[in-house]
Design a protein around this motif. Structure first.
Motif: not given
Length: 546
Positions: A310-311, A334-337, A326-327, A302-304
């Motif tokens: 997100g990208d 945060q997705i990268e973190r 900004r959002t 799911p993160l992928t």
């Protein structure tokens, strides 16, 4: 084939070997101490017995000699008193008769008679008679005592000449003998004590042999008894070592009802409890590791998907209103973190499961540090920290996993940038004959000794209220420590409040070889000095890159 002489220095090693045996063997110490104390007791007892027997034997022979001498003197005096000295020839043979009477009445043939000085010289008295063996041993003190003592007995211990040229112990008893019409004579009788000396020597040899036999017997009995006592202790020690080495199933055999059986039951009960608790902890640890691994893997899919979406949103943020733009940026960050946190969790789970494999290849640590410094230079400039690389050594290839060491160096420099308070950060690389090392020194807020002891704990933060400005996951230093340990290296830290921190990574020059010393000092040489305005003091002999 050449003959090889034995090592002549073997005797020099005996004290060291004896000391090692003494320290390592309870049985040897017990037997040695027992034999020493027994030997001392037997020695004192034997000396006391020998002296007592010698004194008693001497006193017995002395009393016998005095009685024998008194009886012989009385018999001779009675013979002299009953003799007729009126004829001229009777006085000449009177002394011979007296001496013959003495020899007949005593067990000794050593007899001598001397006329007491100071008597009437006009009387033609019989001449002095005596055994040659006595003439040389009678002292002047004894003669003076006899001359002044009248009818009293006096004695003296002497060394009588023996037939073999040696001497025998003896006693000379002296008294006065009165020859009618001729005056007083000194009468001396010698007694040879060689038979008593032989008896004493036999007793002493018997005591010596009996003492040695007793010591050997006590030593053997002590050895056997101590062996029975020490053997259960040895079994307990070996069992404890195996238990400490991880053999949780080992137990002490239980025999009998004595104190060792009680010890065995107590030890086995403790081992059962430890085994149960360790198994429970191992099961919980495996469950935790599996949970982290499963969750991480399950979240990867799911993160992928979320990251792809997100990208897409992040790439189209310019077409959104400012608030939506900004959002989108916050969502992307945060997705990268989250992705980095998930990767770190997967890495930690691999270490916990013991499935990490080292992919080593020859790598130049200086070049690797240069690449990481260049990579993070923009980030350091954003935080107003000057990033400097100082490499006096280490310009050679060392077997290492470049991906993991790069991650360690990036974590150390990233932490220094985050906590450096905008002050210089110095990255130093150096080497010696056994290792190559990299140190990252910052002059930021620093940590206390207690805080530095937790710096490699997972998810630990010195100041929980402090924001992570670089998006760290809290697992970087924990993973870095595991990476260093995987290389048989060291990852150490020094820190002091207000003086900054210094992290030092030390790797062996040859894989698997022990590191004897790190080429970089820790604490650093500038520990306790004032915070520098520049990263390095001017030193043209050192290579510096900034």
């Amino acid at each position: 084939m050449r003959f090889r002489w034995p090592d002549r220095t073997w005797w020099r090693q005996l004290p060291g070997r004896a000391a090692r045996v003494w320290r390592s063997s309870l049985q040897v110490r017990t037997v040695t101490i027992t034999l020493a104390l027994t030997g001392i007791a037997i020695l004192f007892t034997g000396v006391y017995m020998a002296l007592s027997i010698s004194n008693d034997l001497y006193q017995s022979r002395l009393d016998q000699a005095l009685r024998d001498s008194s009886r012989a003197t009385t018999t001779a005096q009675s013979t002299l008193n009953a003799s007729d000295v009126s004829s001229g020839d009777g006085g000449k043979n009177l002394l011979n008769t007296a001496l013959q009477s003495v020899q007949a009445s005593t067990s000794s043939r050593l007899v001598a008679a001397y006329r007491v000085p100071g008597q009437d010289t006009s009387v033609i008295a019989p001449p002095d008679r005596g055994s040659p063996a006595l003439n040389s041993v009678i002292s002047d003190d004894l003669r003076k005592a006899v001359q002044k003592g009248g009818g009293k007995q006096f004695y003296q211990s002497v060394a009588l000449p023996a037939s073999n040229g040696a001497t025998d112990p003896g006693i000379v008893v002296g008294t006065q003998l009165d020859l009618p019409a001729y005056g007083s004579y000194e009468l001396y009788i010698g007694y040879n004590l060689s038979d008593s000396q032989s008896t004493l020597l036999f007793v002493e040899n018997t005591l010596l042999l009996a003492g040695l036999a007793l010591i050997v017997l006590i030593g053997a009995i002590t050895w056997v008894i101590v062996r029975f006592v020490v053997e259960p202790i040895r079994v307990a020690a070996r069992t404890s070592e195996r238990l400490a080495a991880g053999d949780l199933a080992v137990r002490i055999p239980e025999r009998g009802e004595d104190v060792f059986a009680t010890l065995a039951r107590s030890f086995n009960g403790m081992a059962d409890s430890l085994q149960s608790q360790i198994n429970q902890l191992a099961a919980l640890s495996q469950l935790q590791q599996r949970f982290v691994s499963d969750v991480s893997h399950e979240l990867r899919t799911p993160l992928t998907t979320i990251r792809l979406a997100g990208d897409v949103i992040y790439d189209q943020r310019d077409s959104f209103p400012p608030a939506t733009e900004r959002t989108a940026e916050l969502l992307h960050t945060q997705i990268e973190r989250f992705d980095r946190l998930l990767s770190d969790l997967l890495e930690i789970s691999r270490y916990d499961a013991g499935s990490v494999v080292l992919d080593a290849e020859p790598t130049n640590l200086v070049r690797l540090a240069e690449e990481v410094v260049d990579e993070l230079r923009a980030l350091s400039e954003q935080n107003a920290s000057e990033l400097v690389l100082d490499a006096p050594g280490g310009y050679f290839d060392v077997p290492m996993d470049p991906r993991r060491i790069r991650r360690v160096v990036r974590n150390l420099i990233g932490n220094a940038i985050e906590h450096g308070e905008g002050r210089p950060i110095v990255v130093t690389v150096d080497s010696n004959e056994s290792a190559v090392a990299l140190a990252v020194r910052d002059y930021g807020i620093g940590m206390s000794q207690q805080e530095a002891g937790h710096v490699f704990d997972r998810f630990w933060r010195a100041d929980p209220s402090r924001k992570r400005t670089l998006g760290g996951t809290g697992l970087g230093l924990a993973i870095s420590l595991e990476d260093a340990t995987l290389h048989s290296g060291w990852l150490q830290v020094w820190s002091a409040p207000g003086q900054g921190s210094c992290f030092r990574l030390t790797l062996p020059r040859v894989a698997g070889r022990e590191i004897t010393a790190s080429p970089l000092p820790l604490p650093p040489t500038d520990a306790g000095a004032a915070r520098p305005a520049n990263a390095l003091a001017d030193d043209p002999s050192r290579e510096v890159r900034s």
